[in-house]
Design an enzyme around this catalytic site. Structure first.
Site, PDB file in Angstrom:
ATOM      1  N   HIS A 133      -0.244  87.242 -37.469  1.00  0.00           N
ATOM      2  CA  HIS A 133       1.206  87.268 -37.333  1.00  0.00           C
ATOM      3  C   HIS A 133       1.661  87.915 -36.029  1.00  0.00           C
ATOM      4  CE1 HIS A 133       5.359  87.222 -38.742  1.00  0.00           C
ATOM      5  NE2 HIS A 133       5.458  88.482 -38.370  1.00  0.00           N
ATOM      6  N   HIS A 184       6.185  84.633 -35.486  1.00  0.00           N
ATOM      7  CA  HIS A 184       4.765  84.281 -35.523  1.00  0.00           C
ATOM      8  C   HIS A 184       4.442  83.400 -34.309  1.00  0.00           C
ATOM      9  CE1 HIS A 184       1.118  83.731 -38.195  1.00  0.00           C
ATOM     10  NE2 HIS A 184       0.876  82.856 -37.230  1.00  0.00           N
ATOM     11  N   HIS A 186       3.801  80.613 -32.046  1.00  0.00           N
ATOM     12  CA  HIS A 186       3.813  79.164 -32.245  1.00  0.00           C
ATOM     13  C   HIS A 186       4.579  78.504 -31.106  1.00  0.00           C
ATOM     14  CE1 HIS A 186       7.874  80.101 -33.697  1.00  0.00           C
ATOM     15  NE2 HIS A 186       8.153  78.799 -33.619  1.00  0.00           N
ATOM     16  N   GLN A 188       6.151  74.244 -30.045  1.00  0.00           N
ATOM     17  CA  GLN A 188       6.637  73.023 -30.672  1.00  0.00           C
ATOM     18  C   GLN A 188       6.321  71.813 -29.795  1.00  0.00           C
ATOM     19  OE1 GLN A 188      10.571  73.288 -32.729  1.00  0.00           O
ATOM     20  NE2 GLN A 188      10.756  75.248 -31.646  1.00  0.00           N
TER      21      GLN A 188
END
Length: 331
Positions: A133, A184, A186, A188
């Site tokens: 995380h 978290h 990430h 796209q």
């Protein structure tokens, strides 16, 4: 690299990418459900470009506590069900629950000759870098970062093959100042049914430069930065990171391939490793600048997938952080 597809009950897909371990077991857990809402493209007649309308994105999960993070692994069958129904994973990619484009976008009708609509055909994916995380792009190991490049390349290739997709846009938004709703680590991917306007402008200037000189504009810009050597941030195999001469933000940084490479698919293994190294390095330098995680938008520019040949398409990554000093934002 091993890729495993999981089809979700709401029609979305999930891919687990495994490198050091077998693909994770999928738990029988309650699933997140795709958001509902209006989704369409509207034509802005004044600017001559599409506007994406997706009302369902108003319902996105907003900065939940860590124990309810939807990008963490699902701890067990009776635990909070995240988007990843497994106790662990390496890298995961799934269709966005609140997309701007959908493969099954609804049909639309125009209001008038000026007020026109189009289907929001395409795909929106979330790429989860790590199960940890509190990880960051900069904290990934060299191997993990290189594997992320491999996953991006795989997604680019698959999405580019879709007939409705004209541009595959890989990006990361980081930080609350940017409007991020999940912390978290990430990024796209938006598979657009059109080439975005900013990219079209780049294509136009690159085409004009090529017509005048016979050369790639980005190749010439990179060569000048390397020769001048005053704005170089870091270098690695096949790539260079630098502050552009006409930076739009005080701490803007570009990473570009030093040889002409149009997309991730054109990179050698060594070049992919070089790009991974610089992505980690640039984020680490940002975070060390003032001692806090630097927010930014990171956008990857590469070959369009609309079938049009453009000699000036050149792979590069743009980092755009909003801070102009340690405690002042540039709006």
């Amino acid at each position: 690299m091993k890729r495993t597809r999981v089809d979700r009950a709401d029609g979305r897909y999930l891919y687990y990418y495994a490198f050091d371990h077998d693909s994770p077991a999928v738990l029988e857990a309650e699933e997140q459900v795709r958001g509902d809402g209006q989704i369409e493209l509207r034509w802005n007649a004044l600017l001559g470009e599409h506007v994406i309308v997706s009302t369902g994105r108003q319902d996105r999960t907003f900065l939940p506590p860590a124990e309810y993070c939807p990008l963490c692994p699902t701890a067990g069958a009776n635990a909070f069900a995240t988007e990843l129904p497994s106790a662990n994973y390496e890298i995961a990619v799934f269709e966005n629950r609140f997309p701007s484009f959908r493969p099954d976008a609804p049909a639309v009708t125009d209001e008038s000759a000026l007020d026109r609509r189009a289907r929001a055909d395409g795909v929106c994916e979330v790429v989860v870098y790590s199960p940890q995380h509190d990880a960051t792009l900069g904290s990934l190991t060299e191997a993990q970062a290189s594997r992320l490049i491999d996953v991006w390349a795989d997604r680019y290739a698959e999405l580019a093959a879709r007939p409705e997709v004209e541009y595959v846009f890989i990006f990361e938004n980081r930080g609350k100042e940017i409007g991020v709703t999940l912390t978290h680590p990430h990024g796209q991917i938006y598979a657009f049914p059109f080439v975005p306007p900013q990219v079209e402008r780049e294509h136009a200037t690159a085409a004009a430069h090529h017509a005048a000189t016979g050369r790639c504009l980005m190749c010439d810009l990179v060569a000048e930065e390397q020769a001048f050597c005053q704005r170089i941030v870091a270098s690695a195999a096949g790539f260079v990171a630098y502050v552009p001469f006409a930076a739009r933000l005080p701490y803007e940084v570009h990473i570009a391939s030093t040889a002409h490479r149009a997309s991730l698919l054109d990179l050698s293994v060594v070049e992919r490793d070089g790009l991974a190294h610089l992505l980690r390095t640039v984020q680490a330098k940002y975070d060390n600048l003032w001692g806090f995680p630097m927010p930014y938008t990171m956008s990857m520019h590469q070959r369009a997938t609309d079938g049009v040949a453009r000699p000036g398409e050149h792979l590069h990554v743009e980092f755009m952080p909003p801070y102009r000093t340690k405690d002042k934002l540039k709006y």
